[in-house]
Design a protein around this motif. Structure first.
Motif, PDB file in Angstrom:
ATOM      1  N   ASP A  45       0.834  -1.212   0.000  1.00 43.66           N
ATOM      2  CA  ASP A  45       0.000   0.000   0.000  1.00 43.66           C
ATOM      3  C   ASP A  45       0.867   1.259   0.000  1.00 43.66           C
ATOM      4  O   ASP A  45       0.580   2.221  -0.721  1.00 43.66           O
ATOM      5  N   GLU A  48       2.176   1.828  -3.379  1.00 42.96           N
ATOM      6  CA  GLU A  48       1.143   2.318  -4.316  1.00 42.96           C
ATOM      7  C   GLU A  48       0.825   3.792  -4.078  1.00 42.96           C
ATOM      8  O   GLU A  48       0.552   4.534  -5.017  1.00 42.96           O
ATOM      9  N   LYS A  49       0.841   4.211  -2.824  1.00 43.80           N
ATOM     10  CA  LYS A  49       0.339   5.562  -2.511  1.00 43.80           C
ATOM     11  C   LYS A  49       1.405   6.648  -2.563  1.00 43.80           C
ATOM     12  O   LYS A  49       1.082   7.821  -2.726  1.00 43.80           O
ATOM     13  N   HIS A 212      -7.826   7.839   4.155  1.00 44.76           N
ATOM     14  CA  HIS A 212      -8.377   6.635   3.522  1.00 44.76           C
ATOM     15  C   HIS A 212      -9.158   5.881   4.588  1.00 44.76           C
ATOM     16  O   HIS A 212      -8.583   5.127   5.379  1.00 44.76           O
ATOM     17  N   SER A 218      -5.708  -2.591  -2.109  1.00 47.30           N
ATOM     18  CA  SER A 218      -6.105  -2.648  -3.518  1.00 47.30           C
ATOM     19  C   SER A 218      -6.207  -4.102  -3.994  1.00 47.30           C
ATOM     20  O   SER A 218      -5.596  -5.010  -3.405  1.00 47.30           O
ATOM     21  N   ASP A 219      -6.931  -4.289  -5.081  1.00 48.41           N
ATOM     22  CA  ASP A 219      -7.034  -5.636  -5.667  1.00 48.41           C
ATOM     23  C   ASP A 219      -5.649  -6.145  -6.070  1.00 48.41           C
ATOM     24  O   ASP A 219      -5.355  -7.334  -5.945  1.00 48.41           O
ATOM     25  N   GLU A 220      -4.794  -5.215  -6.545  1.00 42.64           N
ATOM     26  CA  GLU A 220      -3.443  -5.628  -6.963  1.00 42.64           C
ATOM     27  C   GLU A 220      -2.653  -6.159  -5.757  1.00 42.64           C
ATOM     28  O   GLU A 220      -1.978  -7.185  -5.842  1.00 42.64           O
TER      29      GLU A 220
END
Ligand SMILES: C[S@@+](CC[C@H](N)C(=O)[O-])C[C@H]1O[C@@H](n2cnc3c(N)ncnc32)[C@H](O)[C@@H]1O
Length: 253
Positions: A45, A48-49, A212, A218-220
């Motif tokens: 995460d 990704e962020k 958040h 996430s799905d990933e």
């Protein structure tokens, strides 16, 4: 109920102390509650962020406990500039033995060295320890370089009772179960965190803030973690009111 061992979602009940020391540090490091899935999902995460250079960015994890997240980030990025600190000498000792390739040291968030030096500061499952959240948020932001990021992952007291029960039921270690309830009682709600952002001392030094909540991976990230999901009894990653993620960017100047 208004006790340290019971759940009280209405008001914040602080824990007795911030830093985990002595026998409690040993118990924390040896806990039977398996956190491998959550650790990996949080690492994914973060990547990704946060749009920093994964390989070279200066990363500091504060309140790192026994060092699992710092190690996971290192494994995913090979970034040699990951440092991690905790106020507990016992937990840092354990972290150094487990992950000798990571730069660990003892440091208290409230008088941490290295102000303004980190492209990314991470604080996982520890913000609830801080007795003065506004001051502590300012201290965390002080560690961030101009234009850098602060990533906070923490429990959310305003969770659905159903999610609380599902998590509580699967924690096998009684000590860890009590810690979970104490930590949840001490945590901020996402709304309380949002109120901190309106304090001039905070909003004047940040350029953006994302909350958040409810929070889902996430799905990933889930697809990359199927091996651990298959072994996971808790399905904690589905309890999306139990945690919140806050991503703040510090102003460039
Ligand atoms: C619940 S543990 C989480 C540890 C780790 N981040 C994890 O997710 O496993 C909270 C950690 O924050 C540390 N801590 C609490 N207050 C601190 C402070 N003021 N300065 C440094 N560390 C602190 C504690 O010693 C403990 O290791």
């Amino acid at each position: 109920m208004n006790s340290r061992e019971g759940l009280n979602l209405a008001v914040r009940i602080l824990e007795d102390e911030e830093i985990i020391t002595g026998d409690e540090a040993n118990k924390y490091a040896d806990r039977r509650d398996n956190r491998a899935l959550t650790t990996r999902l949080v690492a994914l995460d973060i990547l990704e962020k946060i749009p920093i250079k994964k390989v070279t960015g200066r990363v500091l994890e504060v309140c790192c406990g026994a060092g699992d997240l710092a190690n996971k980030l290192y494994r995913l990025t090979d970034n040699p500039n990951i440092r991690a600190t905790d106020g507990s000498p016992g937990l840092i000792e354990t972290a150094k033995v487990k992950y000798p390739h990571i730069n660990f040291s003892v440091a208290n968030v409230h008088n941490h060295l290295g102000r303004g030096k980190n492209d990314l500061v991470i604080c996982k499952d520890a913000f609830h320890h801080f007795s003065d959240p506004q001051k502590s948020l300012g201290e965390l932001l002080d560690l961030v370089s101009p234009g850098g990021y602060l990533y906070i992952f923490d429990l959310n007291r305003d969770c659905s009772p159903n999610h609380f029960q599902r998590r509580e039921q699967v924690i096998v270690d009684p000590n860890e179960k009590r810690r979970f309830i104490r930590s949840l009682n001490a945590s901020l709600t996402a709304v309380e965190f949002a109120e901190l952002l309106r304090k001039p001392e905070i909003y004047e030094i940040i350029s953006s803030a994302f909350i958040h909540y409810p929070f889902s991976f996430s799905d990933e990230a889930l697809a990359k973690s199927q091996d651990l999901i298959a072994k996971d009894e808790t399905s904690e990653y589905k309890l999306n009111t139990l945690s919140a993620v806050y991503v703040l960017q510090r102003r460039k100047r």
